[in-house]
Design a protein around this motif. Structure first.
Motif, PDB file in Angstrom:
ATOM      1  N   LEU A 248       0.835  -1.204   0.000  1.00 33.52           N
ATOM      2  CA  LEU A 248       0.000   0.000   0.000  1.00 33.52           C
ATOM      3  C   LEU A 248       0.871   1.256   0.000  1.00 33.52           C
ATOM      4  O   LEU A 248       0.549   2.251  -0.675  1.00 33.52           O
ATOM      5  CB  LEU A 248      -0.916  -0.004   1.228  1.00 33.52           C
ATOM      6  N   SER A 249       1.978   1.216   0.714  1.00 36.30           N
ATOM      7  CA  SER A 249       2.900   2.351   0.734  1.00 36.30           C
ATOM      8  C   SER A 249       3.476   2.609  -0.653  1.00 36.30           C
ATOM      9  O   SER A 249       3.647   3.765  -1.065  1.00 36.30           O
ATOM     10  CB  SER A 249       4.021   2.084   1.740  1.00 36.30           C
ATOM     11  N   ILE A 250       3.770   1.564  -1.385  1.00 39.91           N
ATOM     12  CA  ILE A 250       4.261   1.734  -2.758  1.00 39.91           C
ATOM     13  C   ILE A 250       3.196   2.374  -3.637  1.00 39.91           C
ATOM     14  O   ILE A 250       3.470   3.293  -4.417  1.00 39.91           O
ATOM     15  CB  ILE A 250       4.710   0.373  -3.319  1.00 39.91           C
ATOM     16  N   LEU A 251       1.957   1.925  -3.508  1.00 41.46           N
ATOM     17  CA  LEU A 251       0.874   2.468  -4.329  1.00 41.46           C
ATOM     18  C   LEU A 251       0.613   3.944  -4.040  1.00 41.46           C
ATOM     19  O   LEU A 251       0.150   4.678  -4.912  1.00 41.46           O
ATOM     20  CB  LEU A 251      -0.410   1.665  -4.093  1.00 41.46           C
ATOM     21  N   LEU A 252       0.920   4.389  -2.834  1.00 40.43           N
ATOM     22  CA  LEU A 252       0.733   5.798  -2.472  1.00 40.43           C
ATOM     23  C   LEU A 252       2.053   6.583  -2.487  1.00 40.43           C
ATOM     24  O   LEU A 252       2.091   7.736  -2.086  1.00 40.43           O
ATOM     25  CB  LEU A 252       0.106   5.907  -1.078  1.00 40.43           C
ATOM     26  N   GLY A 253       3.109   5.954  -2.974  1.00 42.18           N
ATOM     27  CA  GLY A 253       4.428   6.544  -2.845  1.00 42.18           C
ATOM     28  C   GLY A 253       4.843   7.439  -3.999  1.00 42.18           C
ATOM     29  O   GLY A 253       4.063   7.749  -4.908  1.00 42.18           O
ATOM     30  N   ASN A 254       6.108   7.829  -3.947  1.00 44.94           N
ATOM     31  CA  ASN A 254       6.682   8.782  -4.888  1.00 44.94           C
ATOM     32  C   ASN A 254       7.126   8.073  -6.168  1.00 44.94           C
ATOM     33  O   ASN A 254       8.320   7.967  -6.475  1.00 44.94           O
ATOM     34  CB  ASN A 254       7.862   9.504  -4.223  1.00 44.94           C
ATOM     35  N   TYR A 255       6.169   7.566  -6.906  1.00 46.18           N
ATOM     36  CA  TYR A 255       6.418   6.867  -8.166  1.00 46.18           C
ATOM     37  C   TYR A 255       5.531   7.491  -9.238  1.00 46.18           C
ATOM     38  O   TYR A 255       4.310   7.594  -9.059  1.00 46.18           O
ATOM     39  CB  TYR A 255       6.095   5.374  -8.057  1.00 46.18           C
ATOM     40  N   ALA A 256       6.124   7.876 -10.343  1.00 47.01           N
ATOM     41  CA  ALA A 256       5.378   8.568 -11.399  1.00 47.01           C
ATOM     42  C   ALA A 256       4.316   7.685 -12.044  1.00 47.01           C
ATOM     43  O   ALA A 256       3.454   8.186 -12.773  1.00 47.01           O
ATOM     44  CB  ALA A 256       6.346   9.078 -12.465  1.00 47.01           C
ATOM     45  N   TYR A 257       4.358   6.394 -11.769  1.00 45.11           N
ATOM     46  CA  TYR A 257       3.416   5.447 -12.382  1.00 45.11           C
ATOM     47  C   TYR A 257       2.061   5.432 -11.665  1.00 45.11           C
ATOM     48  O   TYR A 257       1.072   4.920 -12.199  1.00 45.11           O
ATOM     49  CB  TYR A 257       4.041   4.051 -12.347  1.00 45.11           C
ATOM     50  N   THR A 258       1.986   5.986 -10.456  1.00 38.17           N
ATOM     51  CA  THR A 258       0.801   5.789  -9.626  1.00 38.17           C
ATOM     52  C   THR A 258      -0.251   6.878  -9.828  1.00 38.17           C
ATOM     53  O   THR A 258       0.079   8.029 -10.152  1.00 38.17           O
ATOM     54  CB  THR A 258       1.185   5.772  -8.140  1.00 38.17           C
ATOM     55  N   PRO A 259      -1.517   6.561  -9.590  1.00 38.18           N
ATOM     56  CA  PRO A 259      -2.557   7.598  -9.591  1.00 38.18           C
ATOM     57  C   PRO A 259      -2.294   8.687  -8.558  1.00 38.18           C
ATOM     58  O   PRO A 259      -2.619   9.859  -8.790  1.00 38.18           O
ATOM     59  CB  PRO A 259      -3.827   6.812  -9.256  1.00 38.18           C
ATOM     60  N   ALA A 260      -1.721   8.330  -7.394  1.00 38.14           N
ATOM     61  CA  ALA A 260      -1.428   9.333  -6.373  1.00 38.14           C
ATOM     62  C   ALA A 260      -0.476  10.390  -6.916  1.00 38.14           C
ATOM     63  O   ALA A 260      -0.662  11.598  -6.682  1.00 38.14           O
ATOM     64  CB  ALA A 260      -0.822   8.659  -5.140  1.00 38.14           C
TER      65      ALA A 260
END
Length: 411
Positions: A248-260
């Protein structure tokens, strides 16, 4: 490009086998266990260990022969001593580590001289604004006081050599410590060195000292700042399986691939940076979400966007594509940590959950593969709620209604 030009390619081949081994002793006592009158004693004692031990009066002189330095931090609940060495030097250095940790000399004059080096203190100016909001959110959630983590002038002046010796006797023993080794090491030789170290087998277990503070939010106005920084922390049970929290932390993290990332930083951006993180102590864990607001005056807009991001992961499962991507990122991080001995030790220390066996890097990757999108949605729905939340914020504007902001986390 010039006709006929070709790049110069250099391939750096790694050694045929890992040339390094690393070891750490993690003693499970730190500044979260200190009564106010002894604030700073854990850090002071850590310094004293480097002043010489029963068998090695000059620690640095011994380790320097091998190009090695033993070091490590004093943290909220752990004091760590670690080194990395060439494989052939490992068993020459491990006895030094064990002797310095469990049999310090406590030479009176040296202990007194070291007081001024241990008495560094902690001030808000030691932190960047984004580090400060994380520290204050953790103070709220864990009941700590980071400004007292290295003691106060009064407590440090009052700590005696006898206090240090008593702290050592009470908490520095195998019943309150872990020896971590990263690398392929001979088990029989390791057992022989450990037995020869004559480490006390048992003693006391420290108790957490919690600071009483019923607040759920912290705000500090700094008119000179160009923007606001905020950190949301969510409390969870330390008994839970940590792998879904990492995904879950990855999905909300600092990655340009994510919706967040797209919601906060690409589509009408309200943040110049965001990140997510986990911290696990003995009493509870903290899931963290940090946002650096892009501009002054955008605080409320940024909060509305944060709510949108969190509601999305709470209300519907992520796509199978996003889930597979998060598992890939988790596996890459595990491989990266496992490939460097000292990084592997640090990963184990941050993982926490010392009361249960560490499953190992391969087992963690396998556990991640079993997590479903529905698992992560259920986790988000139960975790990202007002009852579990604390909020810390610093910025140039007057304080907003943070109580109302936290209440808005409820769907």
């Amino acid at each position: 490009m010039t006709a006929g030009w070709s790049p110069t390619v250099t391939v750096l081949k790694p050694p045929p086998q890992q040339p390094f081994l690393a070891a750490a002793v993690v003693v499970h006592v730190g500044w979260r266990h200190e009564p106010p009158a002894l604030a700073g004693i854990s850090h002071y004692l850590e310094h004293v260990h480097y002043l010489g031990s029963r068998r090695y009066p000059n620690i640095d002189a011994v380790t320097a022969r091998y190009g090695v330095q033993i070091d490590g931090p004093t943290e909220a609940e752990n004091t760590t001593f670690a080194f990395t060495a060439l494989r052939e030097d490992f068993f020459a250095l491990l006895p030094v580590l064990l002797d310095m940790v469990f049999h310090p000399r406590f030479e009176p004059q040296a202990v007194e001289r070291e007081r001024q080096h241990a008495d560094a203190g902690v001030a808000p100016t030691d932190y960047t604004p984004w580090e400060w909001v994380e520290a204050k959110a953790d103070d709220l959630l864990f009941g700590t006081d980071v400004l007292a983590s290295l003691g106060t002038p009064q407590s440090m002046a009052a700590i005696t050599r006898e206090d240090l010796q008593a702290w050592q006797r009470r908490y520095y023993h195998w019943g309150n410590s872990h020896l971590l080794v990263a690398g392929d090491v001979d088990a029989a030789a390791l057992q022989e060195v450990v037995a020869a170290a004559e480490v006390p087998a048992a003693g006391e277990l420290p108790q957490v000292v919690r600071r009483r503070d019923a607040r759920r939010w912290y705000y500090e106005q700094r008119p000179e700042m160009p923007n606001a920084e905020m950190f949301l922390g969510f409390r969870f049970s330390v008994e839970h399986d940590l792998v879904p929290y990492h995904l879950l932390s990855i999905l909300l993290g600092n990655y340009a691939y994510t919706p967040a990332f797209r919601r906060l930083r690409q589509e009408d951006p309200v943040a110049y940076m965001h990140a997510s993180s986990l911290r696990v102590l003995s009493t509870e864990g903290r899931f963290g979400f940090y946002v650096g607001v892009a501009q002054q005056g955008q605080e409320a807009k940024a909060w509305a966007r944060i709510l949108q991001v969190l509601r999305e992961v709470k209300r519907r499962p992520v796509s199978e594509e996003m889930l597979a991507w998060a598992k890939r990122v988790f596996r890459i991080d595990l491989l990266r940590q496992a490939s460097i001995p000292l990084q592997a030790l640090r990963f184990r220390r941050r993982w926490g959950q010392w009361g249960r066996p560490f499953p190992g890097f391969q087992a963690l990757a396998s556990q991640a593969e079993a997590v479903s999108a529905q698992d992560l949605q259920r986790l988000a729905a139960s975790l990202l709620v007002p009852a579990r939340a604390v909020l810390a914020m610093v910025g140039p504007e007057p304080m907003p209604d943070l109580e109302a902001w936290l209440a808005a986390l409820e769907d």
